[in-house]
Design a protein around this motif. Structure first.
Motif, PDB file in Angstrom:
ATOM      1  N   PRO A 398      -1.043  39.967  42.280  1.00  0.00           N
ATOM      2  CA  PRO A 398       0.131  39.783  41.289  1.00  0.00           C
ATOM      3  C   PRO A 398      -0.195  38.800  40.474  1.00  0.00           C
ATOM      4  CG  PRO A 398       0.614  39.325  43.412  1.00  0.00           C
ATOM      5  CD  PRO A 398      -0.477  40.021  43.766  1.00  0.00           C
ATOM      6  N   ARG A 399      -1.106  37.692  40.783  1.00  0.00           N
ATOM      7  CA  ARG A 399      -1.344  36.389  39.903  1.00  0.00           C
ATOM      8  C   ARG A 399      -2.392  36.634  38.944  1.00  0.00           C
ATOM      9  NH1 ARG A 399      -3.374  32.741  44.348  1.00  0.00           N
ATOM     10  NH2 ARG A 399      -4.332  34.490  45.256  1.00  0.00           N
ATOM     11  N   TYR A 400      -3.000  37.901  38.945  1.00  0.00           N
ATOM     12  CA  TYR A 400      -4.155  38.014  38.082  1.00  0.00           C
ATOM     13  C   TYR A 400      -4.121  39.369  37.447  1.00  0.00           C
ATOM     14  CZ  TYR A 400      -6.148  33.982  40.369  1.00  0.00           C
ATOM     15  OH  TYR A 400      -6.550  32.937  40.756  1.00  0.00           O
ATOM     16  N   GLU A 401      -2.798  39.962  37.259  1.00  0.00           N
ATOM     17  CA  GLU A 401      -2.646  41.122  36.667  1.00  0.00           C
ATOM     18  C   GLU A 401      -3.242  41.316  35.062  1.00  0.00           C
ATOM     19  OE1 GLU A 401       1.240  42.780  36.798  1.00  0.00           O
ATOM     20  OE2 GLU A 401       1.231  42.810  38.905  1.00  0.00           O
ATOM     21  N   ILE A 502     -21.986  20.564  40.999  1.00  0.00           N
ATOM     22  CA  ILE A 502     -21.689  19.591  39.834  1.00  0.00           C
ATOM     23  C   ILE A 502     -20.238  19.014  39.874  1.00  0.00           C
ATOM     24  CG2 ILE A 502     -21.344  19.458  37.271  1.00  0.00           C
ATOM     25  CD1 ILE A 502     -23.529  21.884  37.315  1.00  0.00           C
ATOM     26  N   HIS A 503     -19.352  20.157  40.104  1.00  0.00           N
ATOM     27  CA  HIS A 503     -18.205  19.427  39.930  1.00  0.00           C
ATOM     28  C   HIS A 503     -17.238  19.484  41.671  1.00  0.00           C
ATOM     29  CE1 HIS A 503     -18.092  19.885  35.814  1.00  0.00           C
ATOM     30  NE2 HIS A 503     -18.640  20.821  35.783  1.00  0.00           N
ATOM     31  N   PRO A 504     -16.389  18.574  41.780  1.00  0.00           N
ATOM     32  CA  PRO A 504     -15.823  18.661  43.125  1.00  0.00           C
ATOM     33  C   PRO A 504     -14.633  20.113  43.195  1.00  0.00           C
ATOM     34  CG  PRO A 504     -14.706  17.002  41.961  1.00  0.00           C
ATOM     35  CD  PRO A 504     -15.806  17.742  40.923  1.00  0.00           C
ATOM     36  N   LEU A 505     -15.346  21.184  43.177  1.00  0.00           N
ATOM     37  CA  LEU A 505     -14.327  22.336  43.207  1.00  0.00           C
ATOM     38  C   LEU A 505     -14.435  23.276  44.364  1.00  0.00           C
ATOM     39  CD1 LEU A 505     -15.257  23.547  39.569  1.00  0.00           C
ATOM     40  CD2 LEU A 505     -13.240  22.482  40.309  1.00  0.00           C
ATOM     41  N   PRO A 506     -13.456  23.489  44.978  1.00  0.00           N
ATOM     42  CA  PRO A 506     -13.509  24.260  46.172  1.00  0.00           C
ATOM     43  C   PRO A 506     -13.674  25.790  46.221  1.00  0.00           C
ATOM     44  CG  PRO A 506     -11.048  23.885  45.783  1.00  0.00           C
ATOM     45  CD  PRO A 506     -11.991  23.163  44.719  1.00  0.00           C
ATOM     46  N   GLN A 507     -14.501  26.481  46.993  1.00  0.00           N
ATOM     47  CA  GLN A 507     -14.373  28.028  47.033  1.00  0.00           C
ATOM     48  C   GLN A 507     -14.397  28.725  45.826  1.00  0.00           C
ATOM     49  OE1 GLN A 507     -10.732  28.860  49.091  1.00  0.00           O
ATOM     50  NE2 GLN A 507     -12.000  28.607  51.062  1.00  0.00           N
ATOM     51  N   VAL A 508     -15.527  28.317  44.876  1.00  0.00           N
ATOM     52  CA  VAL A 508     -15.726  28.896  43.599  1.00  0.00           C
ATOM     53  C   VAL A 508     -16.256  30.191  43.546  1.00  0.00           C
ATOM     54  CG1 VAL A 508     -17.334  28.571  41.279  1.00  0.00           C
ATOM     55  CG2 VAL A 508     -16.175  26.651  42.639  1.00  0.00           C
ATOM     56  N   PHE A 509     -15.419  30.956  42.624  1.00  0.00           N
ATOM     57  CA  PHE A 509     -15.835  32.507  42.431  1.00  0.00           C
ATOM     58  C   PHE A 509     -16.080  32.721  41.089  1.00  0.00           C
ATOM     59  CE2 PHE A 509     -14.127  36.707  41.833  1.00  0.00           C
ATOM     60  CZ  PHE A 509     -15.240  37.467  42.535  1.00  0.00           C
ATOM     61  N   VAL A 510     -17.135  33.336  40.610  1.00  0.00           N
ATOM     62  CA  VAL A 510     -17.520  33.519  39.226  1.00  0.00           C
ATOM     63  C   VAL A 510     -17.409  34.818  38.938  1.00  0.00           C
ATOM     64  CG1 VAL A 510     -19.243  32.938  37.601  1.00  0.00           C
ATOM     65  CG2 VAL A 510     -18.848  31.279  39.212  1.00  0.00           C
ATOM     66  N   GLU A 511     -17.008  35.374  37.632  1.00  0.00           N
ATOM     67  CA  GLU A 511     -16.933  36.461  37.036  1.00  0.00           C
ATOM     68  C   GLU A 511     -17.467  36.499  35.825  1.00  0.00           C
ATOM     69  OE1 GLU A 511     -13.031  39.258  36.175  1.00  0.00           O
ATOM     70  OE2 GLU A 511     -13.172  38.392  38.381  1.00  0.00           O
ATOM     71  N   ARG A 512     -18.495  37.286  35.271  1.00  0.00           N
ATOM     72  CA  ARG A 512     -18.949  37.282  34.270  1.00  0.00           C
ATOM     73  C   ARG A 512     -18.097  38.053  33.044  1.00  0.00           C
ATOM     74  NH1 ARG A 512     -25.007  37.165  31.966  1.00  0.00           N
ATOM     75  NH2 ARG A 512     -24.139  36.958  29.698  1.00  0.00           N
ATOM     76  N   GLY A 527      -9.755  27.676  44.137  1.00  0.00           N
ATOM     77  CA  GLY A 527      -8.453  27.289  44.791  1.00  0.00           C
ATOM     78  C   GLY A 527      -7.242  28.038  43.798  1.00  0.00           C
ATOM     79  N   GLU A 528      -6.322  27.065  43.354  1.00  0.00           N
ATOM     80  CA  GLU A 528      -5.311  27.633  42.451  1.00  0.00           C
ATOM     81  C   GLU A 528      -5.485  27.491  41.151  1.00  0.00           C
ATOM     82  OE1 GLU A 528      -2.555  29.121  43.759  1.00  0.00           O
ATOM     83  OE2 GLU A 528      -3.566  28.998  45.600  1.00  0.00           O
ATOM     84  N   ARG A 529      -6.688  27.183  40.732  1.00  0.00           N
ATOM     85  CA  ARG A 529      -7.225  26.454  39.383  1.00  0.00           C
ATOM     86  C   ARG A 529      -8.039  27.583  38.862  1.00  0.00           C
ATOM     87  NH1 ARG A 529      -7.547  20.515  37.802  1.00  0.00           N
ATOM     88  NH2 ARG A 529      -7.248  21.754  35.472  1.00  0.00           N
TER      89      ARG A 529
END
Length: 816
Positions: A398-401, A502-512, A527-529
């Motif tokens: 629901p957060r990513y509709e 490079i960045h202090p980011l947790p659990q990074v998920f990337v999508e082209r 995370g939440e960002r």
């Protein structure tokens, strides 16, 4: 097949077979039941039959599969005679009723017993058969006249064609396939013609007719049978009406394939001198071939194609033939296993690898393990399907509709289960399209379509969705909470790990992200960002070797604009001294702003122009500490020479005429001294450089500007005129282009940041300069791909407006 001496009766008088079963049973003897036929056998007979059938059917199946045999008189392998003789000589006689002939009126219909065979016939058909037998004259004369002999040759399926030397009613001259000359000889022997053949000439004399048969080695069996079928040509509409609901599904879909082939060719702009009214089309039933009659005017283009197709679908709808599936043949077990593996890989790569997806359910043939190939392509609307669909249901987080993948093809907003419908991807079919690709080269075939029901929680209907899953026995294939994130490929996985470094980011998920740029764009979830990552490869407004330098310039510019309150996504800076390159390319990681990008008119011009004015205004109020290393004149020095280069190329007439009209305006733009006075009459600042609808996000009525990839230092009026052009052209919606928006854009901007008197006076000259640059950019894209209709239309629209509104630059030079 034996030689037919006389056709006593032939006609389609029977209804459909009453039974559709094939089974065996054993009572007082062994029965083979096939539809309405029963064969009685003793044990020894059956054992011999089963053994022989098993061996011969195995051999024949191998030949069928190796030749990809297709049913019908013409499609392919059945033009070869194939007989399997393995253990063909039966050692056992007929055990039960070897001499019986019996007609019986029974409770389930009439039984026709002939030795150990029994045919079940219903009452109406039996009465018709009895009537026909009563009318048959066994002693009627054999064929002797011209037309009678022709009909007899056709009844015997002789491969022949009329030859020179025909005298109607007296002499029948035919060219006969060499392999059928013995059959010809037997036919005329049986019907009483005298054989007068000598040497290589075959002559047969009857009381009323002489037949001259010559051996023909030029034509194949396929050629002959195709020619023979053309004798039964009729109007396609009449054939469909005559067949009605009983039409063979394979035949109807082959007809549809031929219509789709014509539609595809017309739509691609390939003209055809044929009738496009379905009422005029002809049909050769023997070949299952649609004949599109000649028409002197060539039809082509999307409009003509759609008009034709609407008429065709209307005809099918009236006849109740709008949706008719052909039968399918399931793949063997080993192919099912391999296919399911391909399906699973596609579901992970094309569905699970996107953050919006929370769960994936699989149902239908992919779960049952009975994926199949249609015997002929299944035409469903304008889709031409070769194999089973892969039916799935996708639950969206629901957060990513708003993040449903852009490459999924939207089909329907709400199916009967209240889910939206998308076509996601195709899985290749085993063996590929095969012969269909060569028979219908313009048609786009769908192999195994991943057909997705997409459930958006915000719309409700959770109970209906769950009931749908239960009804179809859906299996949970993927659950993000259970299975974790899935990278679409190695690139996304590498970038995710690099960002974490490079960045202090947790659990990074990337999508082209699919974007209209040569640079690479990705959504980044942590995370939440959420963020947007951009890897810089090229730009249209500066040299490739300066990409890294310009990226650093862009980052500094954005940071200082954000400090001054300009609504633009901030850049997440890399720690000092940290190499921020990703995949060997300069990179910027932006905060992601939720909102809508309004690429289609009408635009909120006041909000957009206010934000652009703010970009400019804050620089007057508090100058930026950013070097002016990328001046606007560098842009001119790229695209004005490009205009001269493209002018010398070969173009279609409309483009060539546009060049001719623009040359007098462009010529005074050289040398640079002529442009200098124009620059001086507009305030100098850091401009956005690409003021287009796609670079504004609307959030709660306010416009946020982003993508400073083409930013430069120069006259602010360049941004204003650039934006006025782009919002007039409406980006890819060029059919909605309206240059009334040009003056509206300038007016809205002026309401927030009034133009100077010199800028207002020079506006027609800026239209000429910016218009020439924009025209050159469109021509470059058009030269890269001459089929880009959008680029052609944009170029012509730009030229038309420039020629209507621009003033030559030399006026400024002379008055300076």
């Amino acid at each position: 097949m034996g030689v037919i001496k006389k056709v006593l009766y032939r006609g389609n008088t029977l209804g459909k077979p009453r039974h559709r079963n094939l089974f065996l049973d054993m009572e007082e003897n062994i029965h083979i039941h096939y539809r309405d036929l029963r064969i009685e056998m003793g044990r020894a007979e059956f054992e011999e039959f089963a053994n022989t059938f098993l061996k011969q059917s195995g051999e024949l199946l191998e030949i069928i599969r190796s030749k990809n045999y297709q049913d019908g008189k013409l499609p392919n392998a059945n033009q070869d005679d194939v007989r399997i003789w393995t253990e063909s000589r039966l050692r056992h006689g007929v055990k039960y009723h070897p001499r019986r002939f019996s007609l019986e009126d029974c409770g389930d219909g009439y039984h026709f017993h002939f030795r150990n065979y029994k045919l079940l016939i219903d009452e109406a058909e039996f009465r018709e058969i009895a009537r026909l037998f009563g009318k048959i004259d066994i002693d009627s004369p054999y064929a002797s006249g011209y037309e009678e002999v022709l009909d007899l040759l056709k009844a015997n399926d002789v491969d022949f064609a009329l030859d020179t030397g025909n005298v109607l009613g007296e002499t029948l001259a035919i060219a006969v396939a060499k392999y059928h000359l013995p059959k010809i000889r037997d036919i005329f022997k049986y019907i009483g013609f005298e054989d007068k053949s000598e040497g290589g000439e075959h002559r047969y004399h009857g009381e009323r007719l002489t037949v001259i048969a010559k051996a023909d080695t030029r034509r194949t069996a396929r050629d002959y049978r195709r020619m023979r079928a053309y004798g039964d040509t009729r109007r396609l509409a009449d054939h469909l009406v005559g067949q009605g609901p009983s039409i063979d599904p394979e035949e109807l879909n082959l007809i549809n394939c031929q219509v789709i082939e014509l539609w595809s060719a017309l739509r691609a702009g390939e003209g055809a001198n044929v009738e496009t009214d379905p009422e005029t089309w002809l049909y050769v039933a023997g070949n299952r071939q649609v004949v599109f009659p000649y028409h002197p005017s060539a039809a082509a283009g999307r409009v003509e194609a759609e008009k034709m197709y609407r008429a065709w679908r209307g005809m099918l709808g009236t006849l109740g033939m709008g949706f008719v599936k052909p039968p399918k043949d399931p793949f063997p077990a080993e192919e099912q296993t391999a296919l399911r593996q391909h399906v699973d890989e596609a579901l992970l790569r094309e569905v699970a690898a996107f953050r919006a997806v929370e769960k994936i359910y699989v149902m239908g043939s992919a779960v049952r393990g009975d994926m199949a190939r249609y015997r002929v392509p299944f035409v469903h609307g304008k889709w031409v399907k070769l194999g089973s669909d892969v039916d799935i249901l996708v639950e969206i987080d629901p957060r990513y509709e708003a993040d449903v993948p852009a490459h999924w093809e939207f089909i329907n907003a709400a199916a009967s289960n209240h889910c939206a419908v998308y076509h996601v991807e195709q899985v290749p079919i085993a063996g590929g399209p095969g012969e269909w690709a060569s028979r219908f080269p313009h048609a786009e075939f769908i192999q195994h379509l991943i057909d997705a029901y997409v459930f958006f929680p915000s719309r409700g209907f959770t109970a209906e969705k769950d009931a749908f899953l239960r009804k179809f026995g859906a299996k949970l294939f993927y659950d993000r909470a259970r299975d974790g994130n899935i990278a679409r490929g190695g690139e996304e996985e590498r970038i995710a790990r690099r960002l974490e470094a490079i960045h202090p980011l947790p659990q990074v998920f990337v999508e082209r992200v699919k974007a209209s740029t040569e640079n690479a764009v990705y959504k980044v979830f942590s995370g939440e960002r959420d963020y947007i990552l951009k890897l810089f490869k090229v730009s249209g407004n500066y040299r490739r070797e300066r990409v890294a330098e310009h990226t650093a310039y862009e980052e500094r510019l954005i940071a200082q604009l954000c400090e001054r309150g300009v609504r633009t996504p901030a850049v997440q800076p890399a720690p000092p001294g940290q190499d921020a390159a990703i995949e060997g390319l300069p990179a910027l990681l932006f905060e992601r702003i939720p909102g809508e990008v309004e690429q289609r008119p009408e635009y909120p011009l006041d909000a957009i122009c206010k934000t652009l004015a703010d970009v400019h205004r804050v620089q007057f109020e508090r100058p930026l500490d950013v070097e002016a290393a990328f001046p606007f004149d560098d842009v001119c020095m790229i695209w004005l020479p490009a205009f001269a280069d493209y002018l010398g190329r070969t173009h279609a007439k409309e483009i060539a005429d546009a060049f001719s009209g623009l040359v007098p305006l462009v010529a005074p733009m050289h040398p640079g001294d002529n442009r200098g006075p124009l620059y001086a009459r507009s305030p100098q600042l850091h401009c956005h450089g690409d003021v287009t609808p796609k670079n504004f996000i609307i959030v709660d009525g306010e416009a946020h500007i982003f993508d400073f990839n083409n930013t430069f230092y120069g006259p602010r009026i360049v941004d204003v005129v650039d934006g006025a052009f782009e919002f007039s052209l409406a980006e890819k919606y060029v059919h909605l282009a309206d240059f009334a928006r040009f003056d509206a854009f300038v007016s809205h901007y002026s309401a927030h940041a009034p133009l100077d008197a010199g800028e207002i006076d020079d506006l027609p000259r800026w239209i000429g300069l910016i218009g020439a640059i924009k025209f050159a950019k469109e021509i470059r894209m058009l030269l890269d791909d001459s089929g880009k209709e959008l680029r052609r239309k944009r170029a012509l629209a730009i030229a038309e407006f420039v020629l209507d509104r621009a003033i030559p630059l030399e006026v400024v030079a002379k008055g300076s």
